[in-house]
Every structure is written in structure tokens, then in C-alpha cells.
Enzyme design. Structure first.
Site, mmCIF file in Angstrom:
data_model
loop_
_atom_site.group_PDB
_atom_site.id
_atom_site.type_symbol
_atom_site.label_atom_id
_atom_site.label_comp_id
_atom_site.label_asym_id
_atom_site.label_seq_id
_atom_site.Cartn_x
_atom_site.Cartn_y
_atom_site.Cartn_z
ATOM 1 N N GLY A 1 -22.310 -37.340 -21.703
ATOM 2 C CA GLY A 1 -23.485 -36.581 -22.112
ATOM 3 C C GLY A 1 -24.679 -36.704 -21.191
ATOM 4 N N LYS A 2 -24.448 -37.061 -19.933
ATOM 5 C CA LYS A 2 -25.575 -37.212 -18.992
ATOM 6 C C LYS A 2 -26.375 -35.929 -18.840
ATOM 7 C CE LYS A 2 -23.308 -38.458 -15.378
ATOM 8 N NZ LYS A 2 -21.977 -38.262 -16.019
ATOM 9 N N LYS B 1 -29.548 -32.533 -9.322
ATOM 10 C CA LYS B 1 -28.136 -32.908 -9.455
ATOM 11 C C LYS B 1 -27.607 -33.061 -8.033
ATOM 12 C CE LYS B 1 -24.082 -33.214 -11.677
ATOM 13 N NZ LYS B 1 -23.751 -34.345 -12.567
ATOM 14 N N ASP C 1 -23.469 -27.408 -14.947
ATOM 15 C CA ASP C 1 -24.497 -28.388 -15.290
ATOM 16 C C ASP C 1 -25.721 -28.223 -14.403
ATOM 17 O OD1 ASP C 1 -22.787 -29.386 -17.185
ATOM 18 O OD2 ASP C 1 -22.152 -31.113 -16.002
ATOM 19 N N GLU D 1 -29.792 -36.545 -12.120
ATOM 20 C CA GLU D 1 -28.560 -36.844 -12.853
ATOM 21 C C GLU D 1 -27.466 -37.266 -11.890
ATOM 22 O OE1 GLU D 1 -24.928 -34.915 -15.405
ATOM 23 O OE2 GLU D 1 -26.676 -33.662 -15.003
ATOM 24 N N ALA E 1 -23.385 -38.571 -11.049
ATOM 25 C CA ALA E 1 -22.079 -37.938 -11.264
ATOM 26 C C ALA E 1 -21.126 -39.011 -11.765
ATOM 27 C CB ALA E 1 -21.560 -37.322 -9.974
ATOM 28 N N GLY E 2 -20.489 -38.768 -12.911
ATOM 29 C CA GLY E 2 -19.595 -39.784 -13.448
ATOM 30 C C GLY E 2 -20.365 -41.030 -13.841
#
Length: 225
Positions: free
Chosen positions: A16-17, A39, A56, A117, A119-120
Site C-alpha cells: 500500500g505504499k 516515483k 502508480d 515513493e 519500489a518494493g
């Protein structure tokens, strides 16, 4: 709050990032801040007339105030939804810090806050010589940890907390996010995290059938940052 930005990481992929990133952007904007989202690396994109686009990253771009171009919000966009360093190698691309830091610097000049944000999870590789935790250290922002509420989350959350602190970065707080509709003993798991995380819980996000950043924004407690 005083911080110029935050780095949002998670206990794992699909925790849910992005939802928390969008909620944080909305909450900051509601306080009168000019907010940008970044991102840096997105793996999993569709080909469009304008080039590869990640869903996203598009959602983050849509909440930038004032607006920003897609390229500024997502410097590295890779087509397959696999580990970023593998997707980059297959595309003949090397993921390097300079373009990401340059994009962040440009965003920071035009906005009051930048929400980044990852990644993973925290240690996702970006190339042979660096990973997401190294990027977070280069950016220098306080970290917000998104804990996806599922079996195993206590271990994942505590290990990630330790890794963040071992990197010498400030952990601003954590957000509990329900990624399952009916997790057994969810409340007890949250209580266990509150007792052990040693940093503020910034919000508990219930299961949302339709993810709603506005609802998330209302549940985040920014006064704890």
C-alpha cells in the site's frame, strides 16, 4: 513539521505504499503546502502514445500541486512488473542516482514538500552497487514505513525498522495498512507493533474496497511527524 520531504517505504511489495503516498500528498496539500510526488523507479508499465506509463506514477503525478510532467515524477519507467534492476538490465538501462536526485532538486525548488515513493521493500536492488536504501540515504528525507497488515508483518516491520535505523536515517513513523479484508487478530498485531516500533503510528488504514486517497488523508495524523 519542518521537513522538506518524506521517503515512503514498505514492508514488502503490494503493502500500500502508493495509497499512503497519495494520502500523504493530499493531507499536506490540505494544509496549504505545494506538494510534489516522486516515483524514482517504476517497474510495470503500459506502452502509450507518449511512452511507457506506470499507473502508480500517473496517480502521483495527478496530485502534484502545481502540476508536473510525467518525466519529472517518474525518471525511470520500466515495462515488465519485475525487480527493477532486472527490468533495467533487460532494457539496456542502468539505474543511476544522478537523474533521480536532479528530478528531486527541481521538484523541491517548485514545491514546499516532496513525497518520494520507493519500489518494493527497503533493500530492493537498483544495480550491482546500490539499492533503495542507498537512494533513501542520498535523498536524506525522514522515512515513513508502510506496514501491510498480513501474516508475517510483525517480523517484516521490525526488521525493516532496524535496517532503516542502521542506515542512519530518521524513521518518522509507520502506517498500518489493511491489505486483507479480514486479517485474523489484526487489532492484536497493531497493538504489538505499537509496543515495539518505538516511533509514532501515523495512522491505521482499514480495508478499503475502493482505495481512496482522500479517506487515507483524513486518517493520517500529521501532527505526530
Amino acid at each position: 513539521m519542518g521537513a522538506t520531504g518524506f521517503f515512503v517505504t514498505g514492508t514488502d511489495t503490494d503493502c500500500g505504499k502508493t495509497l499512503i503516498t497519495l494520502g500523504l500528498m493530499q493531507a499536506l496539500a490540505a494544509r496549504g503546502r505545494r506538494v510534489a510526488g516522486l516515483k524514482p523507479v517504476a517497474a510495470g508499465a503500459a506502452a502509450t502514445a507518449d511512452g511507457l506509463r506506470n499507473a502508480d506514477a500517473l496517480a502521483i503525478q495527478a496530485l502534484c500541486t502545481p502540476p508536473e510532467s510525467y518525466a519529472e515524477v517518474n525518471p525511470y519507467c520500466l515495462e515488465p512488473a519485475i525487480a527493477p534492476h532486472i527490468a533495467a538490465a533487460e532494457a539496456g538501462v542502468r539505474l543511476r542516482p544522478a537523474p533521480i536526485l536532479a528530478a528531486r532538486d527541481r521538484l523541491a525548488r517548485r514545491h514546499d514538500a516532496v513525497v518520494v515513493e520507493g519500489a518494493g521493500g527497503w533493500r530492493v536492488p537498483l544495480d550491482e552497487d546500490w539499492d533503495l536504501s542507498d537512494l533513501a540515504a542520498l535523498l536524506g528525507y525522514p522515512v515513513i514505513l508502510v506496514v501491510g497488515l498480513r501474516l508475517g508483518c510483525l517480523n517484516h516491520a521490525l526488521l525493516t525498522r532496524d535496517a532503516i535505523l542502521a542506515k542512519g536515517l530518521p524513521l518518522a513513523g509507520w502506517v498500518a495498512n489493511a491489505v486483507q479484508q479480514d486479517m485474523p487478530r489484526a487489532a492484536a498485531n497493531i497493538d504489538s507493533l505499537r509496543a515495539r516500533m518505538q516511533v509514532p503510528c501515523l495512522g491505521v488504514i482499514p480495508w478499503l474496497g475502493e482505495p481512496d486517497p482522500g479517506q487515507v488523508a483524513a486518517l493520517l495524523q500529521l501532527d505526530r511527524l
